[in-house]
Design a protein around this motif. Structure first.
Motif, PDB file in Angstrom:
ATOM      1  N   VAL A 285       0.372  -1.134   0.405  1.00 38.24           N
ATOM      2  CA  VAL A 285       0.144  -0.042  -0.021  1.00 38.24           C
ATOM      3  C   VAL A 285       0.654   1.184   0.569  1.00 38.24           C
ATOM      4  O   VAL A 285       0.298   2.585  -0.185  1.00 38.24           O
ATOM      5  CB  VAL A 285      -1.096  -0.498   1.343  1.00 38.24           C
ATOM      6  N   GLY A 286       1.596   0.979   0.360  1.00 40.35           N
ATOM      7  CA  GLY A 286       3.220   2.309   0.226  1.00 40.35           C
ATOM      8  C   GLY A 286       3.540   3.568  -0.221  1.00 40.35           C
ATOM      9  O   GLY A 286       3.890   4.545  -0.602  1.00 40.35           O
TER      10      GLY A 286
ATOM     11  N   ALA B  33      -8.906   4.331   0.518  1.00 37.48           N
ATOM     12  CA  ALA B  33      -8.723   3.193   1.345  1.00 37.48           C
ATOM     13  C   ALA B  33      -7.664   2.617   0.255  1.00 37.48           C
ATOM     14  O   ALA B  33      -6.958   1.510   1.079  1.00 37.48           O
ATOM     15  CB  ALA B  33      -9.913   2.187   1.381  1.00 37.48           C
ATOM     16  N   TYR B  34      -7.707   2.515  -0.829  1.00 31.08           N
ATOM     17  CA  TYR B  34      -6.899   2.309  -1.727  1.00 31.08           C
ATOM     18  C   TYR B  34      -5.074   3.293  -1.404  1.00 31.08           C
ATOM     19  O   TYR B  34      -4.666   2.246  -1.166  1.00 31.08           O
ATOM     20  CB  TYR B  34      -6.844   2.578  -3.166  1.00 31.08           C
ATOM     21  N   LEU B  35      -5.389   4.403  -1.357  1.00 34.44           N
ATOM     22  CA  LEU B  35      -3.990   4.821  -0.934  1.00 34.44           C
ATOM     23  C   LEU B  35      -3.660   4.542   0.124  1.00 34.44           C
ATOM     24  O   LEU B  35      -2.697   5.290   0.438  1.00 34.44           O
ATOM     25  CB  LEU B  35      -3.654   6.094  -1.688  1.00 34.44           C
ATOM     26  N   THR B  36      -4.389   4.753   1.627  1.00 31.21           N
ATOM     27  CA  THR B  36      -3.956   4.655   2.657  1.00 31.21           C
ATOM     28  C   THR B  36      -4.372   3.546   3.370  1.00 31.21           C
ATOM     29  O   THR B  36      -3.332   3.817   4.937  1.00 31.21           O
ATOM     30  CB  THR B  36      -4.854   6.022   3.426  1.00 31.21           C
ATOM     31  N   GLY B  37      -5.173   2.272   3.519  1.00 28.13           N
ATOM     32  CA  GLY B  37      -5.272   1.340   4.617  1.00 28.13           C
ATOM     33  C   GLY B  37      -6.735   1.857   4.831  1.00 28.13           C
ATOM     34  O   GLY B  37      -6.918   1.183   5.282  1.00 28.13           O
ATOM     35  N   PHE B  38      -6.849   3.270   5.179  1.00 30.43           N
ATOM     36  CA  PHE B  38      -8.165   3.859   5.909  1.00 30.43           C
ATOM     37  C   PHE B  38      -9.386   3.587   5.455  1.00 30.43           C
ATOM     38  O   PHE B  38      -9.499   3.852   3.968  1.00 30.43           O
ATOM     39  CB  PHE B  38      -8.072   5.237   6.135  1.00 30.43           C
ATOM     40  N   THR B  39     -10.530   2.637   6.471  1.00 32.35           N
ATOM     41  CA  THR B  39     -11.539   2.122   5.991  1.00 32.35           C
ATOM     42  C   THR B  39     -12.971   3.569   6.599  1.00 32.35           C
ATOM     43  O   THR B  39     -13.313   2.427   6.305  1.00 32.35           O
ATOM     44  CB  THR B  39     -11.511   0.305   5.924  1.00 32.35           C
TER      45      THR B  39
ATOM     46  N   PHE C  71      -9.945  27.290  -2.038  1.00 32.62           N
ATOM     47  CA  PHE C  71      -8.550  27.019  -2.599  1.00 32.62           C
ATOM     48  C   PHE C  71      -8.767  27.887  -3.534  1.00 32.62           C
ATOM     49  O   PHE C  71      -9.700  27.848  -5.214  1.00 32.62           O
ATOM     50  CB  PHE C  71      -8.393  25.498  -3.177  1.00 32.62           C
ATOM     51  N   THR C  72      -9.163  29.171  -3.017  1.00 30.83           N
ATOM     52  CA  THR C  72      -9.243  30.399  -3.938  1.00 30.83           C
ATOM     53  C   THR C  72      -7.655  30.721  -4.507  1.00 30.83           C
ATOM     54  O   THR C  72      -7.891  30.905  -5.916  1.00 30.83           O
ATOM     55  CB  THR C  72      -9.494  31.300  -3.115  1.00 30.83           C
ATOM     56  N   ALA C  73      -6.987  30.235  -4.251  1.00 32.71           N
ATOM     57  CA  ALA C  73      -5.436  30.136  -4.766  1.00 32.71           C
ATOM     58  C   ALA C  73      -5.030  29.129  -6.221  1.00 32.71           C
ATOM     59  O   ALA C  73      -4.143  29.917  -6.828  1.00 32.71           O
ATOM     60  CB  ALA C  73      -3.747  30.614  -3.717  1.00 32.71           C
ATOM     61  N   GLU C  74      -5.687  28.467  -6.163  1.00 31.71           N
ATOM     62  CA  GLU C  74      -5.331  27.231  -7.305  1.00 31.71           C
ATOM     63  C   GLU C  74      -6.599  26.804  -8.332  1.00 31.71           C
ATOM     64  O   GLU C  74      -7.246  27.728  -7.791  1.00 31.71           O
ATOM     65  CB  GLU C  74      -5.530  26.194  -6.025  1.00 31.71           C
ATOM     66  N   THR C  75      -6.750  26.855  -9.249  1.00 31.23           N
ATOM     67  CA  THR C  75      -7.583  26.494 -10.055  1.00 31.23           C
ATOM     68  C   THR C  75      -8.002  24.839 -10.054  1.00 31.23           C
ATOM     69  O   THR C  75      -7.077  24.078  -9.887  1.00 31.23           O
ATOM     70  CB  THR C  75      -6.578  26.742 -11.748  1.00 31.23           C
ATOM     71  N   LEU C  76      -9.138  25.081  -9.638  1.00 30.85           N
ATOM     72  CA  LEU C  76      -9.622  23.180  -9.760  1.00 30.85           C
ATOM     73  C   LEU C  76      -9.616  22.802 -11.062  1.00 30.85           C
ATOM     74  O   LEU C  76     -10.445  23.661 -12.026  1.00 30.85           O
ATOM     75  CB  LEU C  76     -10.868  23.220  -8.781  1.00 30.85           C
ATOM     76  N   VAL C  77      -9.262  21.235 -11.219  1.00 30.81           N
ATOM     77  CA  VAL C  77      -9.081  20.798 -12.611  1.00 30.81           C
ATOM     78  C   VAL C  77     -10.211  19.370 -12.099  1.00 30.81           C
ATOM     79  O   VAL C  77      -9.581  18.338 -11.544  1.00 30.81           O
ATOM     80  CB  VAL C  77      -7.961  20.579 -12.786  1.00 30.81           C
ATOM     81  N   PRO C  78     -11.349  19.393 -13.189  1.00 35.52           N
ATOM     82  CA  PRO C  78     -11.470  17.551 -12.814  1.00 35.52           C
ATOM     83  C   PRO C  78     -11.115  16.939 -13.420  1.00 35.52           C
ATOM     84  O   PRO C  78      -9.989  16.692 -14.470  1.00 35.52           O
ATOM     85  CB  PRO C  78     -12.834  18.099 -13.843  1.00 35.52           C
ATOM     86  N   THR C  79     -10.742  16.165 -13.024  1.00 34.18           N
ATOM     87  CA  THR C  79      -9.949  14.634 -13.045  1.00 34.18           C
ATOM     88  C   THR C  79     -10.618  13.262 -13.243  1.00 34.18           C
ATOM     89  O   THR C  79     -11.988  13.505 -12.636  1.00 34.18           O
ATOM     90  CB  THR C  79      -9.090  14.250 -12.488  1.00 34.18           C
ATOM     91  N   GLU C  80     -10.179  12.887 -14.070  1.00 37.77           N
ATOM     92  CA  GLU C  80     -11.096  11.087 -14.703  1.00 37.77           C
ATOM     93  C   GLU C  80     -10.850  10.174 -14.466  1.00 37.77           C
ATOM     94  O   GLU C  80      -8.894   9.413 -14.827  1.00 37.77           O
ATOM     95  CB  GLU C  80     -11.313  11.208 -16.118  1.00 37.77           C
ATOM     96  N   HIS C  81     -10.373   9.438 -13.112  1.00 35.60           N
ATOM     97  CA  HIS C  81     -10.331   7.963 -12.569  1.00 35.60           C
ATOM     98  C   HIS C  81      -8.800   7.948 -12.810  1.00 35.60           C
ATOM     99  O   HIS C  81      -8.406   6.935 -12.868  1.00 35.60           O
ATOM    100  CB  HIS C  81     -11.379   7.315 -13.607  1.00 35.60           C
ATOM    101  N   LEU C  82      -8.271   8.830 -12.239  1.00 39.53           N
ATOM    102  CA  LEU C  82      -6.776   8.556 -12.073  1.00 39.53           C
ATOM    103  C   LEU C  82      -6.582   7.267 -10.669  1.00 39.53           C
ATOM    104  O   LEU C  82      -5.429   6.358 -11.440  1.00 39.53           O
ATOM    105  CB  LEU C  82      -6.248  10.199 -11.382  1.00 39.53           C
ATOM    106  N   VAL C  83      -7.083   7.302  -9.929  1.00 34.81           N
ATOM    107  CA  VAL C  83      -6.612   6.732  -8.903  1.00 34.81           C
ATOM    108  C   VAL C  83      -7.689   4.896  -9.322  1.00 34.81           C
ATOM    109  O   VAL C  83      -6.331   3.677  -8.854  1.00 34.81           O
ATOM    110  CB  VAL C  83      -7.701   6.806  -7.635  1.00 34.81           C
ATOM    111  N   GLU C  84      -8.798   5.007  -9.666  1.00 40.55           N
ATOM    112  CA  GLU C  84      -9.394   4.010 -10.589  1.00 40.55           C
ATOM    113  C   GLU C  84      -8.191   2.955 -11.570  1.00 40.55           C
ATOM    114  O   GLU C  84      -8.581   1.977 -11.756  1.00 40.55           O
ATOM    115  CB  GLU C  84     -10.590   3.914 -11.111  1.00 40.55           C
TER     116      GLU C  84
END
Ligand code: ZN
Ligand code: ZN
Length: 365
Positions: free
Chosen positions: A9-10, A37-43, A122-135
């Motif tokens: 997992v690490g 859960a996939y990235l951290t083991g936290f459920t 998050f006013t200083a950042e641009t929010l970007v839609p992403t598709e299924h990066l972790v999936e």
């Protein structure tokens, strides 16, 4: 139950970071719980992970203070944990380390309300839609993940063997489903991987029928689609059986679906397009004249979620890779008469597929 091998997992957060350049983001706010859960083991039932170029933080609330720390340590994950139980505290926890200019959100996992909140945080950042990066990472299973899915499949196989004789008693769909679930829990499953389907006679014509108080009769087709969860990972299997001979027409449907399922399974290997597997299964049913009665895709990925990438359907554009775990589950549904579906969960290998569900396929019990 046999001991489950450890999982790596690490390393997953670093692998996720390596997708950022192509996605044109500097950081990703992971909000879908299976991805957390996939990235951290936290459920736990609430928590988000912010992965920035130089930091990773899990933000959850006071209910999970102890559990989150324990689970990350157990999984060998070095991300920080911040406990924040109010929106203001959550915002503070997520904005302590530099994010960069472009912050990705998971387009399929963020509600309109959340998107509005994040645009205020998050006013200083641009929010970007992403598709299924972790999936996308999750689709290819490591050995420890396959071992968990296999353990869930083994429990399902054993549980069906234990309860199948009860079909002869004149049992209701609901009682049979409960018996199956009881067996799976008793063998170490934490829960069912989805609502168990036990559909007899005309109910079998509905692919996702719910068990009723209908008594399962002799000579009726019974579609049994079920699975369980072991250490977070799902199994999925369908068998269609009959107590005694269901008659020539039903036998013919069953034979065609069985041949279709075999054709799909035989087509599975690394490098084949998912749509070609669908076509292999579908062609057998089309040739028999029941193409219209097979009104769903041939399969889907299985892992932390019961339905995940890759989809195996006529419109899917993915190609199978070694380590993908998918189902092959063609069916024929005839309104007023009944249905047949046969499903296995398989792991894709370089030259074929290995079945994880192994319960024998035979119509008459
Ligand atoms: Zn299923
Ligand atoms: Zn399925």
């Amino acid at each position: 139950m046999t001991t489950l091998p450890t999982m790596d997992v690490g390393s997953r957060i670093a692998r996720l970071r390596s997708t950022f350049e192509v996605a044109e983001i500097d950081a990703l706010l992971v909000t879908r719980l299976p991805n957390v859960a996939y990235l951290t083991g936290f459920t736990g039932s609430a928590g988000v992970v912010l992965v920035t170029p130089g930091d990773a933080v899990l933000v959850t609330d006071g209910r999970y203070a102890q559990q989150s720390t324990e689970q990350l340590a157990h999984a060998g994950v070095t991300a920080r944990v911040e406990i924040a139980s109010t929106p203001a505290a959550q915002q503070a926890a997520l904005t302590t380390s530099p994010i960069g200019t472009r912050l990705g959100l998971e387009a399929h996992g963020v509600t309109w309300a959340q998107q509005r909140t994040y645009s205020e945080w998050f006013t200083a950042e641009t929010l970007v839609p992403t598709e299924h990066l972790v999936e996308g990472l999750r689709a290819v299973k490591e050995a420890g993940e396959v071992a968990r899915i296999k353990a869930a499949c083994d429990i399902a196989d054993e549980s069906l063997a234990a309860v199948l004789p009860r079909l002869k008693e004149g049992i209701t769909e609901r009682a049979f489903a409960l018996a199956l679930e009881w067996e799976m829990r008793g063998r170490g499953a934490t829960k069912t991987s989805f609502d168990t389907i036990v559909a007899s006679g005309p109910n079998g014509a509905k692919p996702h029928a719910r068990p009723t108080d209908r008594v399962i009769g002799e000579g009726e087709l019974v579609v049994i689609d079920f699975g369980c969860v072991v250490d977070g990972y799902c199994s999925d299997m369908t068998r269609t059986v009959s107590v005694g001979d269901p008659g020539a027409d039903a036998r013919k449907v069953w034979d065609v679906v069985a041949a279709s399922q075999r054709a799909g399974r035989d087509a599975v290997r690394a490098g084949i397009e998912c749509k070609s597997v669908d076509l292999a299964s579908r062609a057998v049913i089309d040739d028999a004249g029941w193409g219209e009665a097979f009104a769903h895709g041939t399969g889907h990925g299985v892992g932390l979620e019961i339905h995940e990438a890759p989809r195996v359907s006529a419109t899917a554009d993915a190609t199978l890779e070694a380590g993908h775990v998918v189902t092959v589950e063609p069916g024929v549904y005839l309104p007023g008469i009944g249905g047949v579906r046969i499903e296995d969960t398989v792991v894709v290998t370089s030259d074929g597929a290995e079945a994880l569900t192994e319960f024998p396929k035979s119509l008459v019990i």
